[in-house]
Design an enzyme around this catalytic site. Structure first.
Site: not given
Ligand code: GLV
Length: 318
Positions: A237, A266, A284
């Site tokens: 993250r 983000e 991502h």
């Molecule tokens: C992606 O980042 C998730 O948490 O599934």
């Protein structure tokens, strides 16, 4: 009266089919962009089930706007977008989608590791621009991978899978946090404190959830500890890394490079990030393979249906 589900985004068809066959009433925001918070609050006013994504903010205000809500089903393994404490206090179940994306996210971390250390995006651009005029001893030199020290921060499912994938590269593997007998046995990995890991690793890969205590876990002090030849990989993250500080150290060449799949604000990027050559950026996409996204969609829908039908759900967090 029939229960109603709101799906906050366009998801793979496999999930939509399951929803349509469920017998529950449906409302769907069939777009790729998230709804603004006030529009989302409006949508959940009379629903019992909410299927949402990691960039939908499910805070107290949203939960308060949904008096009939029974379940929040996140199509993601991370659930830092949800106020789980508040949901619990309101008796609302929260579910996530663990397990399915373990390998794909670990694989993406490796793809980023290769991309940054062997300068693959830069090399590709170089070729497309017609700048290749022949083999040169000093062209596009990167960092070694085999035999180097790999530092894994967070050895849950994804961190463990990522570390195990290093097997072919004969690396010294360091990890911090709880002991991980599988890594100790399979890789003779060393469980060390965070500072030792940061000081000694050639590659540092982040695999921890975003919790208060992990906010800016990698910041000014940690960048100072890193080897000047080291690389940072973040598929966890964004806010785990102080991104403004990262831009500063990359600009100054204080570390060799960084490869990021996630961002502090983000989808916004910290100014300066896109101007640097010693960084690789991905949007991502840790779980973004066709089979994985299909299975994630099905699991997120299935979790929601189970709770609404009063069945037990193994992916229930609260
Ligand atoms: C992606 O980042 C998730 O948490 O599934």
């Amino acid at each position: 009266m029939n229960k109603k589900i709101f799906l906050s985004r366009r998801i793979p068809d496999a999930g939509i089919r399951l929803l349509k066959d469920s017998g529950f009433d449906l409302d769907m925001h069939q777009q790729d962009e998230p709804l603004p918070p006030e529009a989302l609050r409006e949508k959940v006013r009379d629903v019992q089930g909410l299927i949402c994504l990691l960039d939908d903010t499910i805070d107290a205000a949203l939960i308060n706007a949904a008096p009939k809500l029974e379940v929040i089903s996140n199509m993601a393994v991370g659930y830092n977008n949800i106020d789980t404490g508040y949901a619990k206090s309101r008796g609302i179940a929260v579910c996530n989608t663990p397990g399915i994306l373990t390998q794909s996210t670990a694989e993406l971390a490796w793809a980023l590791l290769f991309a940054i250390s062997r300068r693959i995006p830069e090399a590709d651009t170089f070729m497309r621009e017609g700048r290749f005029s022949g083999w040169k001893p000093l062209l596009m030199l990167g960092g070694d991978i085999s035999g180097q020290t790999l530092g894994v921060i967070g050895t849950g499912r994804i961190g463990t899978a990522f570390a195990l994938m290093s097997k072919g590269f004969n690396m010294r593997v360091l990890y911090s946090g709880k002991p991980n007998p599988e890594l100790d046995k399979e890789l003779h990995a060393e469980n060390v404190d965070l500072e030792t890991l940061i000081r000694e690793s050639d590659f540092i890969s982040l695999h921890i959830p975003l919790r208060k205590e992990n906010h800016h876990l990698i910041g000014k002090k940690e960048f100072t500890l890193m080897k000047p030849t080291a690389y940072l990989i973040n598929t966890a993250r964004g806010p785990v890394v102080d991104e403004a500080e990262l831009v500063r150290v990359l600009k100054a060449g204080r570390i060799a490079g960084a490869a990021l799949d996630v961002y502090e604000n983000e989808p916004a990027l910290t100014p300066g990030l896109t101007e640097l050559d010693n960084v690789v950026l991905a949007p991502h996409i840790g779980s973004a393979t066709v089979p994985v996204r299909n299975r994630l969609a099905v699991m997120a829908v299935d979790n929601c249906l189970k709770i609404l039908r009063g069945e037990s759900c193994e992916n229930r967090i609260v």
